[in-house]
Structure formats: structure tokens, C-alpha cells
Design an enzyme around this catalytic site. Sequence first.
Site, mmCIF file in Angstrom:
data_model
loop_
_atom_site.group_PDB
_atom_site.id
_atom_site.type_symbol
_atom_site.label_atom_id
_atom_site.label_comp_id
_atom_site.label_asym_id
_atom_site.label_seq_id
_atom_site.Cartn_x
_atom_site.Cartn_y
_atom_site.Cartn_z
ATOM 1 N N ARG A 20 3.135 1.689 8.056
ATOM 2 C CA ARG A 20 2.569 2.477 9.326
ATOM 3 C C ARG A 20 1.504 1.588 9.528
ATOM 4 O O ARG A 20 0.589 2.790 10.017
ATOM 5 C CB ARG A 20 2.340 4.048 8.798
ATOM 6 N N ASN A 21 0.215 0.448 9.456
ATOM 7 C CA ASN A 21 -0.575 0.002 9.526
ATOM 8 C C ASN A 21 0.086 -0.942 10.089
ATOM 9 O O ASN A 21 0.687 -0.884 9.944
ATOM 10 C CB ASN A 21 -1.455 0.234 8.216
#
Lengths: 422, 422
Positions: free
Chosen positions: B211-212
Site C-alpha cells: 500500500r506504499n
Amino acid sequence: MSKLVPPHGGKGLVCCLLEGGALDAEKKKAAGLKQIEISSQEKGDLIMMGIGGFSPLNGFMGKADWKSVCEKLTLADGTFWPIPVMLATDEASVKAGEEIALVRNGTLMATMKVTEVFELSEAEKKSECEKVYKGEGPDSAEDKFWAVAMEDHPGVKMVMARQKHCLAGPVKVLSEGGFPEKFPGVYKRPAELRKEMDEKGWKNVAALQLRNPMHRSHEYLCKIAVEVMDGVVIHSLVGALKPGDIPAEVRVDAINTLVKHYFVDKNVIQAGYPLDMRYAGPREALLHATFRQNYGMNYLIVGRDHAGVGDFYGMFEAQVIFDNLPQNAVAGKNLLTQPLKIDWTFYCHKCDGMASLRTCPHTKDDRVILSGTKLRKMLSDGSPVPDHFGREEVLVILRKYYATLTEKVEVKMQQAASGSVM
Amino acid sequence: MSKLVPPHGGKGLVCCLLEGGALDAEKKKAAGLKQIEISSQEKGDLIMMGIGGFSPLNGFMGKADWKSVCEKLTLADGTFWPIPVMLATDEASVKAGEEIALVRNGTLMATMKVTEVFELSEAEKKSECEKVYKGEGPDSAEDKFWAVAMEDHPGVKMVMARQKHCLAGPVKVLSEGGFPEKFPGVYKRPAELRKEMDEKGWKNVAALQLRNPMHRSHEYLCKIAVEVMDGVVIHSLVGALKPGDIPAEVRVDAINTLVKHYFVDKNVIQAGYPLDMRYAGPREALLHATFRQNYGMNYLIVGRDHAGVGDFYGMFEAQVIFDNLPQNAVAGKNLLTQPLKIDWTFYCHKCDGMASLRTCPHTKDDRVILSGTKLRKMLSDGSPVPDHFGREEVLVILRKYYATLTEKVEVKMQQAASGSVM
């Protein structure tokens, strides 16, 4: 309770080593028995049977086991086993039913109850070599194998030089051959190594088979294993190698140094085992996995050309063999220890770290790759080894070793010049 | 035949998405149904049910499932499931037996046959939060949890803000919410991803939950997986995140660049899935593993503070939970996808490469470690990021993104100065 993989063959650790009073009594008895001189390889095999490293074997193989192992990768009773474990002598007088003493260079190693005496014909020995030692590399080509192997394959030469009379039967092992004294803290029996791993609470453990000094590429193999398992055992062969290989004492010293500077102590164990190399490539990888199971490791790291010599084996043949075992060999008491397959590893400048052919998309020019021959030359003549190839602390030890070799040569040359030798 | 892990729950891929004529007919019918507006999280859950990502679920949960999932980590029928999948509305008129249309921001997403309408009391919702979102980190301390969570835990806030009337029942999904168009070649249905992996002959596959943006530490996690498995899927969340996180488009672009320059193409797949983050730490790691099983990956890489937020979870709580599942949760249709647990990773100067706390024995000063906050500042103000932390090709993309943010702020400030806004 131990979480480690159980010993191979379903009978626990089968240990033929006597201790205490039983040892003394057996030694006394052995003095009166026929003395049979054994080879270095047979000595290693014997110690492994002594300490449980070759469980469930409790002696040298008879002809039925020999044939079944060669052809079907199992003992005659169906238990998985990949390489014959044979004892041969030129002494013609030994008879089935007789008890004999096994001796190596003057040291009493074992007694053996002979249950079978048999001969293997030249054709049978050749068939053993072709089944066990022949691979898929260029040196194994049909028209080439025998000529090249009789020159350059130490394993094949050993089989073909094996003496006439094969002796089979259970052994009582009376000595660990000096290994405990020579490699204190490194030579470990399977039960000792298992205890050490149990105390660490390990379950998933990889063994690194090692017969060379560790450079960055071996370190990387270990570290991949450490990242995903409970721990790694750097498990060195401390038995005999082919001439020119670096002796075990130097390797052990180098490993200690590497571990001290570059590993997290609690995730790694160094240990040694007393076998000689057979250089049987894929079949030996299977043997390496089999006795690692006895030592308690459920994974064996299998990299490029595992246990290979010359060009007899395909680069990754020793990985593939685990997937292609004949049905009978995985049906019964099968091998539980699995390969941890890793591709060709190296330092890559563009990757900015260690990588393998699976992870590095760059080119040969970006990678630090050295042949063994080139490296030996650099270490011998003191020229610099390329950056990132090895750890400086380890290279220092290897340079020192090669320097002593050079000194020995120089001393010999001086002695020759002054007429004291040659 | 596929060698991949079968979908969760033993019913194959349960896909509620309609296509072709059935879709057209259902859309026509939906126009006459009561329209219920759903949240972003509910939209993501719905699409997952549409494409089989949430197999064996075929609709939103009733009270028995809700309770069982919270307390026992299984659906009421005993099938493993770690997090409630709920639909709630403030519309009081919906009755059991009714068919309704589910709509998000004007887009018709699904129809639903309501089988149960129920309320959860404040106490019940609080109990859900404590069971599902409370961990062992300092923010989860008994005297602190509720105060901190209502400020800083997006997942807890979402549960507590959930509207009064919970609706349960099977859904017919009518839209993939624009994801296929927005992320072509990245957004993939489980069946598509499975086909792609089958074509590569993969069996053992690890998913990297992402998610990064990917820096060296994420790249290292993937590469460890690639070294020991058939391949890795970089599987990004393309649903909604908390404010301040980097949008999916930018992340996808950065991943493409990283893969192009630093991965061997045949060992890696990039894909995206449509869920929103819940930030449920350990329980969400279990959910991540559950839907990865549906996508065909039998390992989920679980590193430090997986799916965490603030200090609600212990650093490796999301790894440990896999070993401590209650007996009932592993007794029935249990989770097959396993965690590939990896420690805190970083570049270490002394190691001369990537390492983790398991493999690097050196000190903090030797390691390149940056907090997210520090990194964001460096990227925003254009100051140099420490060597070895990220790949330059990726940092360029992130710097560009942050520059547009700054421009937006500057435009706003100029507009404010000229009186056109505020």
C-alpha cells in the site's frame, strides 16, 4: 518435544558406536580378530554409521541392497537410499559368519559380523558408475564418459579401484577417527546437533553443504535461508577431499570468522561431518539430504553444480533430481528433507548487493564472478580480489594459508638447490 | 492442470459478478429497486465478492456470521474468516425478503436479496473493535485504546460510524467500480491472475501486500521470495487509503519502473486488488492471506507491522497470529495460504547489501533506516534521499508526485492571495 524432522527410515537414530564398558570389551575381542585395512571413504561411512548419520544403515551393504540402491534408489526393503555404501578388500580368506576387525592406518575402527561375501564384476562396477556417477554434463556424453571419468572423476576411480571381495554385515564402531579431537565444537554427532537445535526451538532448518571456503555467494545462500527459516547449519565436510582443495581446518577457521563478523549468532550453527566427498553430483545431493535429515535439518540448500566435479553434471541437475525420484523411491520410507533450491548467486553492481540469475536482470559485466582457478591464483600471489567477492576477514585467512603453501614450495626448492632433497 | 493452491472454502471461486445478458437484465430490474448508498469500503468488499476474491462469501454477513467471525475467526458454518464483511445503512425501511440496489456515488454497483436486517448496539460494535482491531501495541493499552482509536484508528472509526441497520444477504454484482479502466493490466480478477500464473507453471507463489511505494526494503522482501519460490506477485491495494498515503496510480507507476530495472520479468507479476485498507493489523494479515489464497498465492509475505496503523499492534503480531489460531479455526475449511515471515529489513553498509535483524549483526549506525515522515519531507523538498534507501528511478517518480502536491498548494496560496478562494 523436538520439532525437528525425524531421522530417516523410521527407526530413530541408528547408532553403531560403542561406548564405556562395551567399547573396552569389544576392543579386547577385536585384538584377536582378522584385521582388514579400510579406505578413507570406508572410514567416513563407518563413523557415520557409528553416530547415526547414516540411519537406518547399521552396516555395509550386501549385493541385494547394492543392486537396489543403484537401480531403484532404495534399499532392498524399500527404504530410500541413493548411493551404495560398500566395503571391499583384497583379503580372500574372509568368510560369511566370521567376525573381523576394521582398521585404518593402524587405528582400530570397528568390528563387523560378516553376513555376506560377494564379488562385483567389472561390468557390475561399471554399471554402478553409470547409474550413480554419470550425469547430463558434457563429460558424461556416451562416447566420452569412461575416458574422462577414469582420468578426472575421483568417485568413479574409487569405485573402479575397489578391491575384489565385498563384505557386508552389521558393524560395531569403536572410534570416531580423531574427528572430535581435531574439530572440537565443530564435529558434532546428530544427537548433539539435534539437542543444540532443540534448545534454540528450531523446526525449519536449512543445511549448507560446504567443502569450499565461504565467499559472499555461500554467505548469501545461508542468509536467504535465515530470512525464511528458523536457522541455518553451516555443515562442512571435514573428511577427505580431492587434492588441491582447501583443508578443513582452514575452512573451519574461515567460517568462524565469517559467522563472527557477518551473522546473527542465534540464527546459525557451524558443524562438521566426517564423510569423504564422492563427487556424485545429483545422487550425492540426495545422500547429503538423507544424512541431513538424520542430523535434524529438513532442508538442504542445493545451488549450482552441487557435489559436482569437472563437467559431469548439468548445472542444476542436483536440484531437478529431487522432483524426478522414481515412484518406488517416494512410496515407502522416503526422504523427508527437501531441497532449498537456489540459482547461481553473485554480487551485482547494478543490484547494489547479492543476487542470483532469478533476481538480477542485468548483464555479466555488472556481476562479480570469479572462477576457482582465478581466485586461487589471486590468493596465492597476493594480488587483490575484486571488491564484494569475499569478506576481507576471510580472505586474510585464505591468503595466509596459500602463503604457507608457497613457503613449503620454496623450502623444497632451496633444499633441492642445496642437494638435500630430490 | 493448475498447481496453484485452491480457492478458500472448498467451493472454487465464488463469483457474484454478472456479465452479458444477465447483467443487462439485472441492471434494468435494479432501476426499479430501492437505492441504498454504500461506503467506499463496502464497494471494495462488493467487487471482491463479484470477482471471487472473497470466496466463499457471496454476500454481506448476517448476525450469526458477524458474531462467529469476531469471536471464533470462522463463519457460522465453521469456515475460516477473520474480519466481518458488513453492509449498513441509515435507511430504516428495508425489510428482509426485499430486493435492493446498492449504489456508490451515482454508480449502480449491485443488487442484493436482503435475507436479514439487524442492529448492532454500541456495545456490540465496541466488542467488534476490541476483538478485531485491538492489538498488543502501546496504543491498544486498556486505559488508552478507545481514546486513541477514536482519534487515530481509521478502521475503528469506520466500525463505530457504521450506520444503524445492518443488511445481510447474497449479492449480484453489476460493476467493477471503474478499476479495470483505471488500472489496465494491473487490476486483475483472481481467475485472470491464476491463468497468468498457470501459464508460467507456478506452484509456490508469494504475494507482497503493498500500500506504499516500493523501496529497497520491499524489493528485498520480494527478492527473498523469488530466490526460494516459483515467483512473486506484487499485489497492490488500489482501493482507498487513509489521507496522506500515496495514490495507487503513482505507486503502480513506481512498481512498473522498479520491475523493469531490477527484476527478472519472468519471476514477477504486478497486480492490484480493489479493497480499501482496514488497518486491522494481525486480523487484516489473515484477511490478506485469505483472499491471496483465492488469487492463487499460497504464501503471503508478512513483514514488520503488517496492515498496522499508529502503535496499535506489536511489531510482529501479524506474524504470530498465524501460529496461534484457535483450534476451531484450523479444524474445518481452514486457511491454506501461509505467511512468509520476514524480519525488519534495511540496507546495511557493513553487510554491503540488504539485510534484516535476522541476518545483520551490526549496529543502528551501519543501517540505512528512514521514517516515512522523514522520507516524505525529503521527497517533497527535493533534498537527497540517503544512498541505498531507494532506487533512483523510483525516487524520480515520487519526487514528481510530491512536486505536483506542492504546486497545488502554491496555486491555492496564490488563489488565496488574489482573493479567488477562501
